[in-house]
Motif scaffolding. Structure first.
Motif, PDB file in Angstrom:
ATOM      1  N   GLU A  20       1.504  -0.663   4.603  1.00  0.00           N
ATOM      2  CA  GLU A  20       0.952  -0.899   3.271  1.00  0.00           C
ATOM      3  C   GLU A  20       0.971   0.406   2.468  1.00  0.00           C
ATOM      4  N   PRO A  21       1.345   0.365   1.165  1.00  0.00           N
ATOM      5  CA  PRO A  21       1.296   1.568   0.329  1.00  0.00           C
ATOM      6  C   PRO A  21      -0.129   2.115   0.258  1.00  0.00           C
ATOM      7  N   GLN A  22      -0.261   3.430   0.218  1.00  0.00           N
ATOM      8  CA  GLN A  22      -1.570   4.068   0.153  1.00  0.00           C
ATOM      9  C   GLN A  22      -2.024   4.196  -1.309  1.00  0.00           C
ATOM     10  N   PRO A  23      -3.213   3.664  -1.660  1.00  0.00           N
ATOM     11  CA  PRO A  23      -3.709   3.784  -3.038  1.00  0.00           C
ATOM     12  C   PRO A  23      -3.754   5.236  -3.522  1.00  0.00           C
ATOM     13  N   ALA A  24      -4.030   6.163  -2.608  1.00  0.00           N
ATOM     14  CA  ALA A  24      -4.112   7.581  -2.991  1.00  0.00           C
ATOM     15  C   ALA A  24      -2.772   8.079  -3.504  1.00  0.00           C
ATOM     16  N   ASP A  25      -1.683   7.570  -2.934  1.00  0.00           N
ATOM     17  CA  ASP A  25      -0.350   7.984  -3.385  1.00  0.00           C
ATOM     18  C   ASP A  25      -0.110   7.552  -4.826  1.00  0.00           C
ATOM     19  N   ILE A  26      -0.494   6.294  -5.116  1.00  0.00           N
ATOM     20  CA  ILE A  26      -0.290   5.765  -6.467  1.00  0.00           C
ATOM     21  C   ILE A  26      -1.142   6.536  -7.473  1.00  0.00           C
ATOM     22  N   THR A  27      -2.386   6.805  -7.126  1.00  0.00           N
ATOM     23  CA  THR A  27      -3.291   7.551  -8.016  1.00  0.00           C
ATOM     24  C   THR A  27      -2.734   8.943  -8.312  1.00  0.00           C
ATOM     25  N   LYS A  28      -2.261   9.612  -7.273  1.00  0.00           N
ATOM     26  CA  LYS A  28      -1.722  10.963  -7.431  1.00  0.00           C
ATOM     27  C   LYS A  28      -0.474  10.959  -8.312  1.00  0.00           C
ATOM     28  N   LEU A  29       0.368   9.945  -8.115  1.00  0.00           N
ATOM     29  CA  LEU A  29       1.613   9.868  -8.868  1.00  0.00           C
ATOM     30  C   LEU A  29       1.369   9.599 -10.346  1.00  0.00           C
ATOM     31  N   THR A  30       0.538   8.611 -10.634  1.00  0.00           N
ATOM     32  CA  THR A  30       0.369   8.148 -12.014  1.00  0.00           C
ATOM     33  C   THR A  30      -0.523   9.049 -12.854  1.00  0.00           C
ATOM     34  N   LYS A  31      -1.152  10.049 -12.245  1.00  0.00           N
ATOM     35  CA  LYS A  31      -2.084  10.916 -12.961  1.00  0.00           C
ATOM     36  C   LYS A  31      -1.416  11.604 -14.150  1.00  0.00           C
TER      37      LYS A  31
ATOM     38  N   LEU B  38       2.034  11.064 -15.003  1.00  0.00           N
ATOM     39  CA  LEU B  38       3.334  10.431 -15.223  1.00  0.00           C
ATOM     40  C   LEU B  38       3.525  10.125 -16.707  1.00  0.00           C
ATOM     41  N   SER B  39       4.725  10.391 -17.235  1.00  0.00           N
ATOM     42  CA  SER B  39       4.999  10.092 -18.646  1.00  0.00           C
ATOM     43  C   SER B  39       5.083   8.584 -18.838  1.00  0.00           C
ATOM     44  N   ALA B  40       4.934   8.161 -20.091  1.00  0.00           N
ATOM     45  CA  ALA B  40       5.002   6.731 -20.390  1.00  0.00           C
ATOM     46  C   ALA B  40       6.375   6.167 -20.007  1.00  0.00           C
ATOM     47  N   TYR B  41       7.432   6.960 -20.227  1.00  0.00           N
ATOM     48  CA  TYR B  41       8.792   6.535 -19.886  1.00  0.00           C
ATOM     49  C   TYR B  41       8.911   6.271 -18.385  1.00  0.00           C
ATOM     50  N   GLU B  42       8.413   7.193 -17.564  1.00  0.00           N
ATOM     51  CA  GLU B  42       8.523   7.031 -16.114  1.00  0.00           C
ATOM     52  C   GLU B  42       7.580   5.929 -15.616  1.00  0.00           C
ATOM     53  N   PHE B  43       6.474   5.752 -16.278  1.00  0.00           N
ATOM     54  CA  PHE B  43       5.542   4.691 -15.886  1.00  0.00           C
ATOM     55  C   PHE B  43       6.208   3.322 -16.057  1.00  0.00           C
ATOM     56  N   GLU B  44       7.019   3.189 -17.130  1.00  0.00           N
ATOM     57  CA  GLU B  44       7.737   1.931 -17.344  1.00  0.00           C
ATOM     58  C   GLU B  44       8.743   1.690 -16.220  1.00  0.00           C
ATOM     59  N   LEU B  45       9.381   2.762 -15.738  1.00  0.00           N
ATOM     60  CA  LEU B  45      10.319   2.621 -14.617  1.00  0.00           C
ATOM     61  C   LEU B  45       9.582   2.226 -13.338  1.00  0.00           C
ATOM     62  N   LEU B  46       8.401   2.781 -13.142  1.00  0.00           N
ATOM     63  CA  LEU B  46       7.598   2.442 -11.959  1.00  0.00           C
ATOM     64  C   LEU B  46       7.242   0.954 -11.955  1.00  0.00           C
ATOM     65  N   LYS B  47       6.940   0.425 -13.128  1.00  0.00           N
ATOM     66  CA  LYS B  47       6.526  -0.978 -13.229  1.00  0.00           C
ATOM     67  C   LYS B  47       7.637  -1.946 -12.806  1.00  0.00           C
ATOM     68  N   LEU B  48       8.904  -1.464 -12.816  1.00  0.00           N
ATOM     69  CA  LEU B  48      10.016  -2.322 -12.395  1.00  0.00           C
ATOM     70  C   LEU B  48       9.904  -2.713 -10.928  1.00  0.00           C
ATOM     71  N   PHE B  49       9.160  -1.938 -10.150  1.00  0.00           N
ATOM     72  CA  PHE B  49       9.056  -2.184  -8.710  1.00  0.00           C
ATOM     73  C   PHE B  49       7.864  -3.062  -8.353  1.00  0.00           C
ATOM     74  N   GLN B  50       7.112  -3.475  -9.351  1.00  0.00           N
ATOM     75  CA  GLN B  50       5.939  -4.306  -9.054  1.00  0.00           C
ATOM     76  C   GLN B  50       6.362  -5.732  -8.721  1.00  0.00           C
TER      77      GLN B  50
END
Length: 685
Positions: A660-671, A673-685
């Motif tokens: 299972e993905p670790q919530p701490a990893d997601i929190t650390k990453l998105t802290k 993150l630019s809006a452009y990269e956040f949109e790319l991240l959402k493609l994997f949801q």
């Protein structure tokens, strides 16, 4: 790392240090700092010496002169120093602490250029306290090198105050943003209608950058002179509005009392004396102008003209020789040489050195320099050397009319030529086209209308959009319709008609194809955009070889990158990557678009594979996203930001191992993150 293969050595990257004459390379925001944009006074000439030199094996750089480069540092109680010779050295290097007997280093250096020497000595002081000398040359005086001047404007400074607005206006004018500068000057005058400097500066903007606005400038400058009769700039500008000697003598005479305006004002008086063929008086003004500023190059050129006109040819040739020594590329001096000697070698020397991208514009500039002196014959003679171009022929026609000769044939010939390389931008250019507008020859009238439109656009004489709507020229020239599309960019139907007209005229132009494809893609016709782009690149796409494509390399990589972008919009990521991988994009400063597109395509493709549960393949594509292919023209930075792909690769690994993905990893990453990269991240949801 992209540049390493272009270097002549093989020991890795290098660093290029630069130090200029000013404190910074001023950007737009610099006007809100102490370090404003600077400008030039009229008829000033500036010169300085630049030193360019390599340095090697010094492990850093703390001091440099034209003779030696040094790197000094204190580490663990040792003074360590490295030296690289820039010039041949045979002198003593001394490092001492002022006012003491402490002399850590005294070393005789006998080195050839780029030879290095290094040493160390027990010493635990501060490098900044060292007085460093090479022979008699003081490299550092033992005083702290940090700037003591303020580095930021006071936070409480009111930029909307009278002085704040005026400061912004001056800086905007120095940036050549004249309309914005005028807006701020008007705000100053609203606060204080007798702000003399604001009145004068606004008058200057109207006089020099708003063609036909002399009537607006006059009352502003007169108002300033009513408050201060000796204001140097107001007098100089008023003198500029006076064409003849009688009217201008008063104003330029007063302006010349100020040291900054003395040489310019006397030069202007000399010009008016030349117009009146008062050669002795012109010579007198020029000698005074040069006494005030010996590097006033216009005065030096005028001095040659006056000497020739006074039949003092030997003196004129001497002045030409002196001017060419100071300015070896001075085309005017070589032309004057041809007038005096009439030698074939001198004629070839004049025309042979004019090798700019638009050489005819250089000839026109020289001709118009004579034109302002009313020396029309000389101006015509200059244009005889020029290549046959539209603007050359039109100016020939104008100069002939000034000499009461019929130059109509030159005008008609010009109006039948291709509009390639026609860029009217001078004050007098628009007047060249007025006669053509009423020509009975429809074709000539249309071309005259088009050129008048270009001049109006460049000089901001009238609203160019209004010309398009009222009297639009009908010419078969694709760049005109591209320009029309840009000017009317808020009117979708007009833009479409203009771009399709450009394509009808020149379907082979990469600029037309690129712009029309962009329009189609932005307006919901992606298939049309891809098709029109593909038609241009058909041969290249079959073989992926430049040699067999029939297209220049720059057209391939520009349209190829556009194709990759269009395919991305269509969701055809793998195809888009194949196109990008086949291109060779020339590296240029600041270019990063192709790599950004490459990275995004890989991430989007990985997201598609993730949806198909092909996690191993997705992981490999994400690895690919972190690469910096040399063919895309962007060098890899030392610390690329790969946080997004690192996280996504970790996630793919977790999926492969059913973790299972670790919530701490997601929190650390998105802290962060630019809006452009956040949109790319959402493609994997």
């Amino acid at each position: 790392m992209i540049w390493e293969k272009l270097l002549t050595d093989n020991d890795g990257q290098y660093v290029e240090l630069q130090s200029g004459r000013l404190f910074n390379q001023a950007a737009e925001g610099s006007m809100y700092s102490p370090f404003k944009h600077v400008s030039f006074m009229p008829y000033t000439h500036d010169s300085w010496t630049e030193y360019w030199f390599p340095v090697k094996n010094t492990r850093g750089l703390t001091h440099a002169t034209p003779e030696i480069a040094l790197n000094l540092r204190v580490q663990n109680g040792w003074l360590k120093w490295d030296a690289c010779a820039i010039s041949p050295l045979n002198d003593t290097l001394t490092m001492s602490v002022p006012f003491t007997r402490d002399v850590p280093v005294k070393r005789m250096l006998q080195l050839k250029p780029l030879e290095t020497v290094r040493d160390s000595i027990r010493w635990s002081g501060e490098v900044e306290r060292l007085k460093i000398q090479l022979g008699e040359t003081v490299i550092a005086n033992g005083q702290p090198a940090d700037l003591t001047r303020p580095l930021a404007a006071p936070k409480e400074f009111d930029w909307e105050s009278e002085y704040g607005l005026y400061t912004q206006a001056k800086d905007l004018a120095n940036q050549r943003k004249y309309e914005e500068a005028a807006t701020y000057l008007k705000k100053v005058i609203e606060k204080n209608k007798y702000h003399v400097d604001a009145l004068v500066d606004l008058g200057e903007l109207y006089l020099n950058f708003k063609i036909g606005w002399q009537g607006h400038a006059l009352p502003l400058i007169k108002q300033a002179l009513a408050i201060n009769a000796y204001h140097p700039k107001a007098n100089y500008l008023q003198g500029m509005m006076e064409w003849n000697m009688v009217g201008s003598l008063d104003y330029f005479g007063v302006a010349s009392l100020h040291s900054a305006y003395r040489s310019p004002a006397l030069t202007q008086l000399a010009i008016r004396a030349i117009r009146n063929e008062e050669w002795a008086k012109a010579d007198e003004f020029l000698q005074q102008a040069l006494e005030a500023n010996s590097t006033n190059f216009d005065a030096l050129q005028l001095e040659i003209v006056v000497a020739r006109k006074r039949k003092r040819n030997a003196h004129a040739l001497k002045l030409i020789k002196e001017l060419l020594f100071k300015d070896p590329l001075n085309h005017f001096a070589r032309f004057e040489n041809t007038l005096i000697t009439n030698g074939e070698d001198n004629k070839k020397a004049f025309s042979g050195l004019i090798n700019s991208e638009l050489p005819h514009e250089t000839y026109i500039e020289i001709a118009l320099w004579y034109n302002k002196l009313r020396l029309f014959e000389e101006g015509l003679q200059v244009l005889e050397y020029a290549p046959k171009e539209v603007m050359v022929l039109l100016w020939k026609s104008e100069l002939m009319s000034q000499l009461s000769k019929d130059g109509k044939q030159y005008q008609m010939e010009a109006l039948k030529m291709s509009p390639e390389r026609v860029f009217p931008f001078r004050d007098g250019d628009s007047g060249l086209f007025l006669n053509a507008l009423s020509s009975s020859d429809k074709n000539a009238a249309e071309m005259g209308s088009y050129y008048f439109f270009l001049a109006a656009l460049a000089l901001k004489q009238v609203d160019a959009k209004h010309i398009l709507r009222v009297g639009e020229p009908e010419i078969k020239y694709a760049p005109y319709y591209l320009l029309k599309a840009e000017l009317l960019k808020d009117e979708k139907e007009e833009v479409l008609n203009a771009l399709e007209k450009a394509y009808e005229i020149d379907p082979k132009s990469w600029r037309v194809v690129k712009r029309l494809a962009e329009f189609y893609a932005a307006n919901g016709e992606l298939k049309k955009a891809i098709r029109i782009n593909e038609e241009k690149l058909t041969k290249y796409l079959k073989t992926k070889k430049v040699e067999t494509s029939g297209l220049p390399e720059h057209e391939i990589y520009i349209l190829g990158q556009q194709r990759a972008e269009l395919l991305k919009q269509a969701g055809r990521y793998q195809e888009a990557l194949e196109v990008l991988n086949s291109l060779t994009i020339l590296p240029n400063e600041g270019a990063s678009g192709a790599h950004k597109l490459y990275r995004e395509l890989n991430i989007r493709y990985a997201a598609t594979l993730n949806q198909q549960k092909k996690y191993r393949e997705a992981f490999a594509v994400l690895e690919q996203a972190e690469k910096w292919p040399e063919n895309l023209g962007s060098g890899e930075p030392y610390n690329p930001d790969n946080r997004l792909t690192w996280y996504l690769k970790k996630w793919m690994t977790q999926k492969l191992t059913k973790q299972e993905p670790q919530p701490a990893d997601i929190t650390k990453l998105t802290k962060n993150l630019s809006a452009y990269e956040f949109e790319l991240l959402k493609l994997f949801q």
